[in-house]
Design a protein around this motif. Structure first.
Motif, PDB file in Angstrom:
ATOM      1  N   LYS A 109       0.826  -1.201   0.000  1.00 45.55           N
ATOM      2  CA  LYS A 109       0.000   0.000   0.000  1.00 45.55           C
ATOM      3  C   LYS A 109       0.861   1.252   0.000  1.00 45.55           C
ATOM      4  N   ASP A 110       0.338   2.288  -0.656  1.00 41.19           N
ATOM      5  CA  ASP A 110       0.976   3.600  -0.583  1.00 41.19           C
ATOM      6  C   ASP A 110       0.770   4.182   0.808  1.00 41.19           C
ATOM      7  N   VAL A 111       1.705   5.028   1.227  1.00 43.29           N
ATOM      8  CA  VAL A 111       1.572   5.722   2.505  1.00 43.29           C
ATOM      9  C   VAL A 111       1.462   7.215   2.244  1.00 43.29           C
ATOM     10  N   GLU A 112       0.776   7.891   3.144  1.00 42.24           N
ATOM     11  CA  GLU A 112       0.600   9.333   2.999  1.00 42.24           C
ATOM     12  C   GLU A 112       1.943  10.040   3.156  1.00 42.24           C
ATOM     13  N   PRO A 113       2.247  10.990   2.274  1.00 40.46           N
ATOM     14  CA  PRO A 113       3.522  11.711   2.389  1.00 40.46           C
ATOM     15  C   PRO A 113       3.564  12.576   3.645  1.00 40.46           C
ATOM     16  N   SER A 114       4.754  12.708   4.211  1.00 36.73           N
ATOM     17  CA  SER A 114       4.945  13.597   5.359  1.00 36.73           C
ATOM     18  C   SER A 114       6.362  14.146   5.305  1.00 36.73           C
ATOM     19  N   GLY A 115       6.621  15.126   6.139  1.00 33.08           N
ATOM     20  CA  GLY A 115       7.923  15.776   6.095  1.00 33.08           C
ATOM     21  C   GLY A 115       9.071  14.887   6.494  1.00 33.08           C
ATOM     22  N   THR A 116       8.805  13.882   7.352  1.00 33.92           N
ATOM     23  CA  THR A 116       9.884  13.023   7.849  1.00 33.92           C
ATOM     24  C   THR A 116       9.904  11.638   7.219  1.00 33.92           C
ATOM     25  N   ARG A 117       8.866  11.265   6.497  1.00 33.71           N
ATOM     26  CA  ARG A 117       8.774   9.906   5.967  1.00 33.71           C
ATOM     27  C   ARG A 117       9.565   9.770   4.667  1.00 33.71           C
ATOM     28  N   ARG A 118      10.447   8.766   4.629  1.00 41.15           N
ATOM     29  CA  ARG A 118      11.267   8.537   3.438  1.00 41.15           C
ATOM     30  C   ARG A 118      10.582   7.641   2.425  1.00 41.15           C
ATOM     31  N   TRP A 119       9.620   6.852   2.868  1.00 35.43           N
ATOM     32  CA  TRP A 119       9.092   5.791   2.026  1.00 35.43           C
ATOM     33  C   TRP A 119       7.731   6.170   1.449  1.00 35.43           C
ATOM     34  N   LYS A 120       7.506   5.775   0.200  1.00 32.05           N
ATOM     35  CA  LYS A 120       6.249   6.093  -0.476  1.00 32.05           C
ATOM     36  C   LYS A 120       5.239   4.948  -0.401  1.00 32.05           C
ATOM     37  N   SER A 121       5.721   3.748  -0.085  1.00 31.02           N
ATOM     38  CA  SER A 121       4.818   2.606   0.048  1.00 31.02           C
ATOM     39  C   SER A 121       5.407   1.618   1.041  1.00 31.02           C
ATOM     40  N   VAL A 122       4.548   0.721   1.502  1.00 30.22           N
ATOM     41  CA  VAL A 122       4.973  -0.310   2.459  1.00 30.22           C
ATOM     42  C   VAL A 122       4.451  -1.660   1.998  1.00 30.22           C
ATOM     43  N   LEU A 123       5.326  -2.641   2.029  1.00 33.43           N
ATOM     44  CA  LEU A 123       4.970  -4.028   1.752  1.00 33.43           C
ATOM     45  C   LEU A 123       4.956  -4.751   3.101  1.00 33.43           C
ATOM     46  N   ALA A 124       3.887  -5.468   3.389  1.00 35.60           N
ATOM     47  CA  ALA A 124       3.763  -6.157   4.679  1.00 35.60           C
ATOM     48  C   ALA A 124       3.347  -7.604   4.453  1.00 35.60           C
ATOM     49  N   ILE A 125       4.078  -8.525   5.068  1.00 41.97           N
ATOM     50  CA  ILE A 125       3.744  -9.944   4.939  1.00 41.97           C
ATOM     51  C   ILE A 125       3.595 -10.564   6.326  1.00 41.97           C
ATOM     52  N   PRO A 126       2.478 -11.247   6.597  1.00 42.35           N
ATOM     53  CA  PRO A 126       2.287 -11.896   7.897  1.00 42.35           C
ATOM     54  C   PRO A 126       3.299 -13.028   8.099  1.00 42.35           C
ATOM     55  N   ILE A 127       3.722 -13.203   9.339  1.00 41.78           N
ATOM     56  CA  ILE A 127       4.666 -14.263   9.691  1.00 41.78           C
ATOM     57  C   ILE A 127       3.942 -15.295  10.551  1.00 41.78           C
ATOM     58  N   PRO A 128       3.788 -16.519  10.063  1.00 44.20           N
ATOM     59  CA  PRO A 128       3.099 -17.547  10.850  1.00 44.20           C
ATOM     60  C   PRO A 128       3.955 -18.039  12.010  1.00 44.20           C
ATOM     61  N   ALA A 129       3.277 -18.468  13.061  1.00 48.85           N
ATOM     62  CA  ALA A 129       3.957 -19.010  14.239  1.00 48.85           C
ATOM     63  C   ALA A 129       3.521 -20.461  14.417  1.00 48.85           C
ATOM     64  N   PRO A 130       4.287 -21.405  13.884  1.00 47.97           N
ATOM     65  CA  PRO A 130       3.901 -22.817  13.998  1.00 47.97           C
ATOM     66  C   PRO A 130       4.084 -23.337  15.415  1.00 47.97           C
ATOM     67  N   HIS A 131       3.253 -24.294  15.767  1.00 45.89           N
ATOM     68  CA  HIS A 131       3.321 -24.950  17.076  1.00 45.89           C
ATOM     69  C   HIS A 131       3.416 -26.449  16.827  1.00 45.89           C
ATOM     70  N   PRO A 132       4.076 -27.201  17.704  1.00 43.52           N
ATOM     71  CA  PRO A 132       4.262 -28.635  17.456  1.00 43.52           C
ATOM     72  C   PRO A 132       2.977 -29.421  17.260  1.00 43.52           C
ATOM     73  N   HIS A 133       1.909 -29.082  17.990  1.00 39.33           N
ATOM     74  CA  HIS A 133       0.693 -29.883  17.849  1.00 39.33           C
ATOM     75  C   HIS A 133      -0.586 -29.057  17.824  1.00 39.33           C
ATOM     76  N   LEU A 134      -0.470 -27.736  17.788  1.00 31.94           N
ATOM     77  CA  LEU A 134      -1.635 -26.867  17.666  1.00 31.94           C
ATOM     78  C   LEU A 134      -1.570 -26.121  16.334  1.00 31.94           C
ATOM     79  N   PRO A 135      -2.676 -25.554  15.879  1.00 34.92           N
ATOM     80  CA  PRO A 135      -2.678 -24.909  14.564  1.00 34.92           C
ATOM     81  C   PRO A 135      -1.720 -23.722  14.491  1.00 34.92           C
ATOM     82  N   THR A 136      -1.172 -23.536  13.318  1.00 36.74           N
ATOM     83  CA  THR A 136      -0.350 -22.353  13.072  1.00 36.74           C
ATOM     84  C   THR A 136      -1.228 -21.110  13.111  1.00 36.74           C
ATOM     85  N   MET A 137      -0.696 -20.042  13.671  1.00 37.84           N
ATOM     86  CA  MET A 137      -1.394 -18.755  13.673  1.00 37.84           C
ATOM     87  C   MET A 137      -0.393 -17.686  13.261  1.00 37.84           C
ATOM     88  N   THR A 138      -0.881 -16.546  12.847  1.00 34.72           N
ATOM     89  CA  THR A 138      -0.007 -15.426  12.530  1.00 34.72           C
ATOM     90  C   THR A 138       0.274 -14.644  13.806  1.00 34.72           C
TER      91      THR A 138
END
Length: 468
Positions: free
Chosen positions: A390-419
């Motif tokens: 997604k694009d991010v709103e411009p500001s005086g201090t922000r260097r970046w014009k967009s952000v890429l974000a990916i969820p990181i799953p947390a696996p467990h030995p015998h319970l369902p994986t969750m983010t």
């Protein structure tokens, strides 16, 4: 709230519900809108616009706001009685180049395949066949799409309560008021008989819907009359489906519980449609004596990181810098900034480490709200449980014009994986610049996400693994 905030109090509502015997999953529009298809209101507006009965979208929305949507659809159908089916298919898939399976689709498939064949039934209020496609991709088997009660002993089957509208065909569409009146007035409709059977066999779990459909309400009311007392009909109600703020949803909480209880249904209140998906993933485990709710697992991860703050800061910053070097090449940029965010199990996502700095103490860390309406893209990605650019709103201090974000799953030995975490990348260009070249970098980013999945959990659940 997001998946790692699902507490023992919430998950306890699923215990001894009949789900241990048989589960009927009924998915609504929330499963498909997050895959890029229109919801009920948007579909109605498209049909009105396509019929030519209104001059513009503003008028269509006004008509929809002031009247029963089912009657509004009748106006659109009256303009095209002979090619109505084609108009519905066109409105449903207009502008859809490709679709991705939503967390609800994937959770339903996971539950279906996680137990004995025949202990799960799949129903949907949606016209599309994305659920069938998700099953086919996972199993390599053909799947039946039916708008009746027929079950195949050999093939997986998805029952469409309101008919099927696929890109190649349409069957038994229930969309306008007269359609609903006709099916409701049919005393022995296949939908009613199927739901009667479902509540007799075990639990019915409804997800991704605000439960507006009058026929479904009547069918379930009738079906519940003679069902066993320990077989529940649970409605997973996501705040996302109501499109209200957290404060507004909190004010509605007591009323929602009471209204569903009054009609014999058990309401489970959540924030995002992806929360409902995690609840479905947890279903096969909630009655286990050693079960830990997602919030408890997230708290274990958070506690470990707090206890090893200084060492993990150095380790994570170094790992982020190495990952950043690889991603710069794939994204064809000279500069970017990678950050890892962790859930603290308290409805917050905490910026734990960034490649361009080392935090000195816990008080230096920023915590942000999670969920579909978070003001932070990292929080939105955790709530949606899907990759976002997604694009991010411009500001005086922000260097970046967009952000890429990916969820990181947390696996467990015998319970369902969750983010339980999110990896973000600040980028110097607009989002569409990188979206168009996803084929170049997605594979590497997925590998990096997998490595972070192991990194944040391996020491936390090490003892659990050793005991299995």
């Amino acid at each position: 709230m997001s998946a790692p905030d699902l507490s023992d109090e919430i998950m306890s509502q699923l215990k001894e519900s009949g789900a241990e015997k048989h589960v009927t999953l009924l998915l609504g529009a929330g499963a498909s809108t997050t895959s890029g298809l229109p919801g009920w209101d948007e579909l109605t507006v498209r049909l009105l616009m396509g019929s030519g009965i209104v001059p513009n979208e503003e008028t269509a929305n006004l008509l929809l706001k002031r009247q029963d949507p089912l009657i509004v659809v009748e106006a659109a159908r009256a303009m095209h009685p002979d090619d109505w089916v084609r108009k519905v298919r066109s409105a449903l898939y207009r502008g859809v180049v490709s679709t991705e399976f939503s967390p609800l689709h994937l959770a339903a498939v996971s539950h279906l395949l996680g137990g004995d064949r025949g202990d799960t039934s799949l129903l949907t209020l949606n016209f599309d066949t994305l659920l069938e496609e998700a099953i086919e991709r996972e199993t390599g088997e053909d799947v039946l799409s039916v708008s009746d009660s027929a079950d195949s002993g050999e093939l997986f089957t998805v029952h469409h309560l309101h008919g099927v509208v696929s890109p190649t065909g349409t069957k038994d569409v229930i969309l306008a008021l007269t359609d609903f009146l006709e099916v409701v007035n049919t005393a022995d409709s296949w939908q009613l008989e199927y739901l009667r059977s479902a509540v007799t066999r075990g639990a019915v779990i409804i997800a991704g819907t605000s439960y507006r459909d009058p026929d479904v309400r009547q069918w379930l009311h009738a079906a519940r009359q003679h069902s066993p007392a320990d077989h529940a009909v649970l409605v997973l109600l996501a705040r996302q489906g109501f499109d209200v703020s957290s404060a507004e949803f909190a004010n509605l909480k007591d009323a929602l519980f009471k209204q569903w209880e009054a009609v014999g249904l058990r309401a489970v209140l959540l924030d995002d449609h992806s929360d409902a998906a995690q609840v479905i993933r947890e279903l096969r485990h909630v009655n286990d004596p050693s079960y830990m709710a997602p919030q408890e697992r997230a708290a274990m991860i958070w506690k470990h990181h707090c206890e090893h703050f200084e060492a993990l800061q150095s380790e994570y910053v170094e790992a982020l810098r190495l990952d950043s070097t690889e991603m710069r090449s794939m994204l064809d940029v000279d500069l970017l900034n990678m950050t890892i965010w962790l859930s603290n199990g308290k409805k917050e996502l905490v910026r734990w480490a960034a490649e361009d700095r080392i935090y000195l103490d816990l008080d230096s860390l920023r915590a942000v709200q999670t969920g579909y309406d978070s003001s932070w893209i990292a929080g939105q990605a955790l709530g949606a449980d899907t990759l976002l650019i997604k694009d991010v709103e411009p500001s005086g201090t922000r260097r970046w014009k967009s952000v890429l974000a990916i969820p990181i799953p947390a696996p467990h030995p015998h319970l369902p994986t969750m983010t339980a975490a999110v990896l973000t990348i600040g980028l110097p260009g607009r989002a569409n610049q990188y979206e168009d070249s996803k084929v170049l970098w997605l594979g590497l980013l997925s590998e990096i996400a997998d490595s972070w999945s192991t990194r944040i959990t391996h020491a936390v659940f090490e003892d659990n693994r050793a005991s299995i």
